[in-house]
Design an enzyme around this catalytic site. Structure first.
Site, PDB file in Angstrom:
ATOM      1  N   GLU A  28      49.874  28.248  54.993  1.00 41.60           N
ATOM      2  CA  GLU A  28      48.930  27.770  54.103  1.00 41.60           C
ATOM      3  C   GLU A  28      47.878  27.037  54.595  1.00 41.60           C
ATOM      4  OE1 GLU A  28      52.748  27.277  50.673  1.00 41.60           O
ATOM      5  OE2 GLU A  28      51.921  25.296  51.804  1.00 41.60           O
TER       6      GLU A  28
ATOM      7  N   TYR B  24      49.800  31.587  45.850  1.00 43.92           N
ATOM      8  CA  TYR B  24      51.027  31.509  45.127  1.00 43.92           C
ATOM      9  C   TYR B  24      51.523  32.804  44.825  1.00 43.92           C
ATOM     10  CZ  TYR B  24      50.708  26.460  43.545  1.00 43.92           C
ATOM     11  OH  TYR B  24      50.628  25.208  43.375  1.00 43.92           O
TER      12      TYR B  24
HETATM   13  P1  GDP Z   1      57.407  22.789  44.593  1.00 45.19           P
HETATM   14  O1  GDP Z   1      57.649  23.241  45.808  1.00 45.19           O
HETATM   15  O2  GDP Z   1      58.258  21.438  44.145  1.00 45.19           O
HETATM   16  O3  GDP Z   1      56.113  22.514  44.128  1.00 45.19           O
HETATM   17  O4  GDP Z   1      58.226  23.730  43.362  1.00 45.19           O
HETATM   18  P2  GDP Z   1      58.088  25.419  43.121  1.00 45.19           P
HETATM   19  O5  GDP Z   1      57.830  25.963  44.567  1.00 45.19           O
HETATM   20  O6  GDP Z   1      59.536  25.669  42.656  1.00 45.19           O
HETATM   21  O7  GDP Z   1      57.018  25.665  42.077  1.00 45.19           O
HETATM   22  C1  GDP Z   1      55.711  25.807  42.455  1.00 45.19           C
HETATM   23  C2  GDP Z   1      54.911  24.997  41.145  1.00 45.19           C
HETATM   24  O8  GDP Z   1      54.967  25.799  40.221  1.00 45.19           O
HETATM   25  C3  GDP Z   1      55.076  23.639  40.789  1.00 45.19           C
HETATM   26  O9  GDP Z   1      54.895  22.766  41.743  1.00 45.19           O
HETATM   27  C4  GDP Z   1      54.898  23.741  39.618  1.00 45.19           C
HETATM   28  O10 GDP Z   1      53.297  23.202  39.395  1.00 45.19           O
HETATM   29  C5  GDP Z   1      55.101  25.045  38.883  1.00 45.19           C
HETATM   30  N1  GDP Z   1      56.129  25.151  38.112  1.00 45.19           N
HETATM   31  C6  GDP Z   1      57.319  25.168  38.637  1.00 45.19           C
HETATM   32  N2  GDP Z   1      58.492  25.288  37.912  1.00 45.19           N
HETATM   33  C7  GDP Z   1      57.643  25.627  36.805  1.00 45.19           C
HETATM   34  C8  GDP Z   1      58.068  25.877  35.283  1.00 45.19           C
HETATM   35  O11 GDP Z   1      59.307  25.898  34.727  1.00 45.19           O
HETATM   36  N3  GDP Z   1      56.916  26.094  34.367  1.00 45.19           N
HETATM   37  C9  GDP Z   1      55.667  25.873  34.814  1.00 45.19           C
HETATM   38  N4  GDP Z   1      54.937  26.049  33.960  1.00 45.19           N
HETATM   39  N5  GDP Z   1      55.282  25.646  35.912  1.00 45.19           N
HETATM   40  C10 GDP Z   1      56.316  25.386  37.046  1.00 45.19           C
END
Ligand code: GDP
Length: 140
Positions: free
Chosen positions: A128, A51
């Site tokens: 990944e 990440y």
């Molecule tokens: P994805 O591509 O849909 O998985 O979303 P993102 O790449 O934006 O975020 C990666 C991961 O971070 C998400 O799948 C969630 O598990 C986590 N995440 C995203 N937004 C938030 C947030 O506002 N708060 C928290 N605690 N976790 C988040």
């Protein structure tokens, strides 16, 4: 359209609730083929590395802690247009916004504990996949 690959993780909230099969069934129903799969418990170093793109985001620490809170299932999925197909069946990041029938609408607990990860581009999918799998572990 060309057959391509994407990378998926069944997250700890889903493995904890014994949903590995149910989530995988949704992926398969969407036309994705599982060509590699393993259940692992990520180390903190692995989760931070995976990440790293989110390092500056306010929830980075919580996300890493969540991802190492239990086992996950890392998978390589194959289909025509695999990245988009997987993103479509996953649903929106926040399950409140996810469409009916998607994995996150059906199973996710919260925006963080949202049951699945899926690559967002073919370029990231390749990175990944290589993070978790050797080429010989992928059998199409
Ligand atoms: P994805 O591509 O849909 O998985 O979303 P993102 O790449 O934006 O975020 C990666 C991961 O971070 C998400 O799948 C969630 O598990 C986590 N995440 C995203 N937004 C938030 C947030 O506002 N708060 C928290 N605690 N976790 C988040």
């Amino acid at each position: 359209m060309a057959v391509t690959r994407t990378f998926s993780i069944i997250k700890p909230d889903a493995t904890r609730r014994n949903l590995t099969g149910a989530v995988t069934a949704k992926l398969e129903e969407a036309g994705l083929r599982v060509v590699a799969s393993k259940r692992i418990h990520m180390s903190r170093e692995q989760a931070e590395g995976f990440y790293a793109v989110h390092k500056e985001r306010p929830f980075f620490g919580e996300l890493v802690s969540f991802m190492i809170s239990g086992p996950v299932v890392v998978q390589v999925l194959e289909s025509e247009d695999a990245v988009k197909r997987n993103r479509d069946v996953m649903g929106a990041t926040n399950p409140k916004d996810a469409a009916e029938g998607t994995i996150r609408k059906t199973f996710a607990e919260s925006i963080e504990a949202n049951s699945v990860h899926g690559s967002d581009s073919e370029e990231n999918a390749a990175i990944e996949i290589a993070f978790f799998f050797k080429p010989e572990e992928i059998v199409g």
